[in-house]
Design an enzyme around this catalytic site. Structure first.
Site, PDB file in Angstrom:
ATOM      1  N   GLY A   1       0.660   5.163  -0.390  1.00 55.72           N
ATOM      2  CA  GLY A   1      -0.731   5.331  -0.021  1.00 55.72           C
ATOM      3  C   GLY A   1      -1.629   6.182  -0.904  1.00 55.72           C
ATOM      4  N   ASN A   2      -1.137   6.567  -2.064  1.00 54.11           N
ATOM      5  CA  ASN A   2      -2.016   7.354  -2.940  1.00 54.11           C
ATOM      6  C   ASN A   2      -3.269   6.574  -3.323  1.00 54.11           C
ATOM      7  OD1 ASN A   2      -0.884   9.940  -3.400  1.00 54.11           O
ATOM      8  ND2 ASN A   2       0.785   8.967  -4.535  1.00 54.11           N
ATOM      9  N   LYS A   3      -3.056   5.309  -3.661  1.00 57.58           N
ATOM     10  CA  LYS A   3      -4.218   4.518  -4.097  1.00 57.58           C
ATOM     11  C   LYS A   3      -5.110   4.192  -2.900  1.00 57.58           C
ATOM     12  CE  LYS A   3      -1.588   2.747  -7.970  1.00 57.58           C
ATOM     13  NZ  LYS A   3      -0.213   3.004  -7.473  1.00 57.58           N
TER      14      LYS A   3
ATOM     15  N   ASP B   1       2.180  -3.119   4.221  1.00 57.12           N
ATOM     16  CA  ASP B   1       3.438  -2.843   3.524  1.00 57.12           C
ATOM     17  C   ASP B   1       4.594  -3.312   4.400  1.00 57.12           C
ATOM     18  OD1 ASP B   1       4.003  -0.894   0.883  1.00 57.12           O
ATOM     19  OD2 ASP B   1       5.738  -1.279   2.159  1.00 57.12           O
TER      20      ASP B   1
ATOM     21  N   CYS C   1       3.637  -0.251 -12.383  1.00 54.98           N
ATOM     22  CA  CYS C   1       4.110   0.858 -13.228  1.00 54.98           C
ATOM     23  C   CYS C   1       5.287   0.343 -14.048  1.00 54.98           C
ATOM     24  CB  CYS C   1       4.458   2.091 -12.408  1.00 54.98           C
ATOM     25  SG  CYS C   1       5.614   1.768 -11.084  1.00 54.98           S
TER      26      CYS C   1
ATOM     27  N   ALA D   1       0.773  -1.246   0.000  1.00 48.89           N
ATOM     28  CA  ALA D   1       0.000   0.000   0.000  1.00 48.89           C
ATOM     29  C   ALA D   1       0.800   1.290   0.000  1.00 48.89           C
ATOM     30  CB  ALA D   1      -0.927  -0.005   1.217  1.00 48.89           C
TER      31      ALA D   1
ATOM     32  N   ARG E   1       8.284   3.840   4.503  1.00 46.84           N
ATOM     33  CA  ARG E   1       7.223   4.207   3.555  1.00 46.84           C
ATOM     34  C   ARG E   1       5.865   4.231   4.261  1.00 46.84           C
ATOM     35  NH1 ARG E   1       8.527   3.500  -2.124  1.00 46.84           N
ATOM     36  NH2 ARG E   1       6.487   2.660  -2.620  1.00 46.84           N
TER      37      ARG E   1
HETATM   38  N1  SAM Z   1       0.145   1.198  -3.935  1.00 49.33           N
HETATM   39  C1  SAM Z   1       1.146   2.188  -3.549  1.00 49.33           C
HETATM   40  C2  SAM Z   1       0.614   3.592  -3.855  1.00 49.33           C
HETATM   41  O1  SAM Z   1      -0.196   3.733  -4.764  1.00 49.33           O
HETATM   42  O2  SAM Z   1       1.014   4.539  -3.211  1.00 49.33           O
HETATM   43  C3  SAM Z   1       2.472   1.917  -4.201  1.00 49.33           C
HETATM   44  C4  SAM Z   1       3.012   0.544  -3.891  1.00 49.33           C
HETATM   45  S1  SAM Z   1       4.663   0.265  -4.411  1.00 49.33           S
HETATM   46  C5  SAM Z   1       4.477   0.001  -6.100  1.00 49.33           C
HETATM   47  C6  SAM Z   1       4.949  -1.339  -3.829  1.00 49.33           C
HETATM   48  C7  SAM Z   1       5.015  -1.452  -2.326  1.00 49.33           C
HETATM   49  O3  SAM Z   1       5.002  -2.848  -1.997  1.00 49.33           O
HETATM   50  C8  SAM Z   1       6.282  -0.907  -1.680  1.00 49.33           C
HETATM   51  O4  SAM Z   1       5.930   0.098  -0.760  1.00 49.33           O
HETATM   52  C9  SAM Z   1       6.903  -2.115  -0.955  1.00 49.33           C
HETATM   53  O5  SAM Z   1       7.461  -1.761   0.284  1.00 49.33           O
HETATM   54  C10 SAM Z   1       5.703  -3.010  -0.784  1.00 49.33           C
HETATM   55  N2  SAM Z   1       5.991  -4.458  -0.640  1.00 49.33           N
HETATM   56  C11 SAM Z   1       6.939  -5.178  -1.253  1.00 49.33           C
HETATM   57  N3  SAM Z   1       6.847  -6.472  -0.873  1.00 49.33           N
HETATM   58  C12 SAM Z   1       5.804  -6.573  -0.011  1.00 49.33           C
HETATM   59  C13 SAM Z   1       5.207  -7.624   0.711  1.00 49.33           C
HETATM   60  N4  SAM Z   1       5.668  -8.877   0.621  1.00 49.33           N
HETATM   61  N5  SAM Z   1       4.146  -7.341   1.506  1.00 49.33           N
HETATM   62  C14 SAM Z   1       3.658  -6.082   1.596  1.00 49.33           C
HETATM   63  N6  SAM Z   1       4.197  -5.042   0.933  1.00 49.33           N
HETATM   64  C15 SAM Z   1       5.253  -5.267   0.137  1.00 49.33           C
END
Ligand code: SAM
Length: 466
Positions: free
Chosen positions: A239-241, A259, A359, A236, A264
């Site tokens: 957190g924008n989404k 997360d 992305c 998450a 973050r």
């Molecule tokens: N959805 C977010 C937003 O819109 O702001 C962006 C998410 S970013 C693409 C991916 C996130 O997944 C990162 O913050 C990372 O720390 C988290 N992440 C990676 N592996 C994870 C896991 N096994 N469980 C939970 N979060 C994880």
């Protein structure tokens, strides 16, 4: 920390993949982010040139205490930038003065060797200014705090010119100066010219506006959880989404947001508080370790999965690393995690609809992951037909892949993005989903009426919703 040392530490962070330039600049704590951001981007743009000059001049051999990232920033400033500034500048100037003649001679020699006369011509084609994709500045109105009509009125009062709802992408492409409009497809999304900077704007700082690319608004819009429902946002932060999902829920119901990254998550908590989100439970943890049989998640019908990815579609990444594609090994690792996360998400017992997004531009992280997860679900889930008017579709790598959406600066005037909407096959919710979307993308008049009814109470408004 001083400008140059902070820029060097951001450069190191980007190389170690601790975040994008933008996120590391904003989390650096440095007060004046604009010159810092510009310095980091420019140093990266000239990365190979600086490497060559520094090596040939033997700078790091001569100055053993000078770290490579700081050397790059300093040599950029000396040879290509504006000259040393600020209180720390004098110290660095004295150090580099000792090597100035040699560094300048090496830069000149490089130009002669490459048959070019100006610094810009030393850059690879992809790193030249103007070759980076330009997309408009998208601004999502946070309906938990205000409504589009009031925000539009506010900007009009501040001297902007409102052009109404766009009828096509062409209207967005030709936006200029202080003109702005509403996106032709997404409700509550304002569009300004690319160079509009609203990072210091009071409405952004008060959480009334979110600076979110249009493509990144698609996942929550396509998941469209109704108020009262239970939702998991699996990956998450920042957190924008999540805040977009909360706007759909009108803060009624529950979002379980996970997360792994504590830092973050901390910025996410700030973002959610600023956006007035009150229906979200944040948890630091691995989504893969979240048990689908835990009674807390028994009512979760909606999941948003936006996992870590190569980020190859990110505009900032394209600006910062124009020529770098993710390695096959990295893609394999990422796709492995993405597939595990998607298959895990599909085991939540009450799940009706899931949106998977990245992305990334890479098929390995997108169509391939979706195809394998659907195969592993043995027919329990399928791709839902989505936004037929969206011009850029999934690569036709398996039957039905065209239901997926892709986004790119060229085709959709957004960052590079991928979205798939997955629904439980036996749920006759295709109709209800289509219905929900039709309502969302209804006529402007209907939307206006609904917004006025549903926007938060006047107490929460910086701009009262009239
Ligand atoms: N959805 C977010 C937003 O819109 O702001 C962006 C998410 S970013 C693409 C991916 C996130 O997944 C990162 O913050 C990372 O720390 C988290 N992440 C990676 N592996 C994870 C896991 N096994 N469980 C939970 N979060 C994880």
């Amino acid at each position: 920390m001083a400008l140059y040392a902070t820029a060097a530490s951001v450069l190191a962070g980007v190389e170690e993949r601790r975040g994008s330039v933008r996120s590391l600049v904003y989390s650096s704590g440095f007060q004046n982010v604009k010159p810092l951001y510009a310095l980091v981007c420019e140093t990266r743009r000239f990365d190979t040139v600086l490497d060559a000059v520094i090596t040939r001049a033997g700078l790091l051999r001569a100055e053993k205490k000078l770290r490579p990232h700081l050397a790059k920033v300093l040599v950029y400033e000396l040879l290509l930038g504006k000259g040393f500034q600020g209180s720390g500048g004098g110290r660095w100037k004295a150090l580099l003065d000792r090597h100035q003649a040699r560094l300048k001679a090496e830069l000149a020699r490089l130009k002669v060797q490459r048959g070019v006369s100006c610094n810009e011509d030393l850059l690879e084609a992809g790193a030249k200014p103007g070759s980076a994709p330009q997309v408009p500045r998208y601004v999502r109105v946070n309906t938990l705090k205000t409504c589009s009509d009031d925000v539009v009125d506010y900007f009009k009062r501040k001297g902007f010119f409102y052009q109404g709802r766009a009828s096509s992408l062409e209207d967005l492409r030709t936006l200029e100066g202080k003109h702005f409009l509403l996106d032709p497809l997404l409700p509550e999304l304002l569009v300004f010219p690319a160079q509009t900077d609203l990072h210091e704007h009071p409405l952004y700082l008060a959480g009334h506006l979110l600076l979110q690319d249009k493509a990144s608004c698609l996942p929550a819009m396509l998941l469209a959880p109704p108020p009262g429902s239970h939702v998991i946002d699996a990956c998450a932060a920042p957190g924008n989404k999540t805040s977009h999902l909360a706007a759909f829920l009108k803060n009624q119901g529950k979002i379980f947001a996970f997360d792994l990254d504590a830092k973050r998550l901390a910025s996410m908590a700030t973002l959610l508080a600023r956006a007035g989100v009150s229906c979200c439970e944040l948890a630091e943890g691995d989504f893969l370790a979240v048990s689908p049989s835990d009674p807390r998640y028994a009512q979760v019908q909606y999941i948003l999965l936006d996992p870590s990815c190569s980020g190859s579609g990110m505009l900032s990444r394209q600006l910062e690393e124009p020529a770098k594609a993710p390695s096959q090994e990295r893609l394999r690792t990422l796709a492995g995690f993405q597939l595990r996360a998607l298959c895990h998400a599909l085991t939540f017992p009450a799940l009706k609809r899931l949106v998977y997004s990245t992305c990334s531009l890479c098929q390995e992280e997108n169509e391939d992951v979706v195809q394998r997860a659907l195969e592993e679900s043995s027919g329990a889930f399928r791709l839902a037909p989505t936004l037929p008017s969206w011009p850029h579709r999934g690569l036709k790598t398996f039957p039905g892949a065209e239901h997926c959406l892709r986004a790119s600066p060229e085709a959709t005037l957004t960052g590079g993005f991928f979205v798939a909407v997955i629904e439980r096959a036996e749920v006759s919710s295709l109709a209800s989903h289509a219905e929900a979307l039709a309502q969302l993308i209804s006529s402007p008049a209907t939307r206006r009426k609904k917004r006025r009814k549903t926007a938060a109470g006047p107490g929460q408004h910086l701009l009262p919703c009239s």
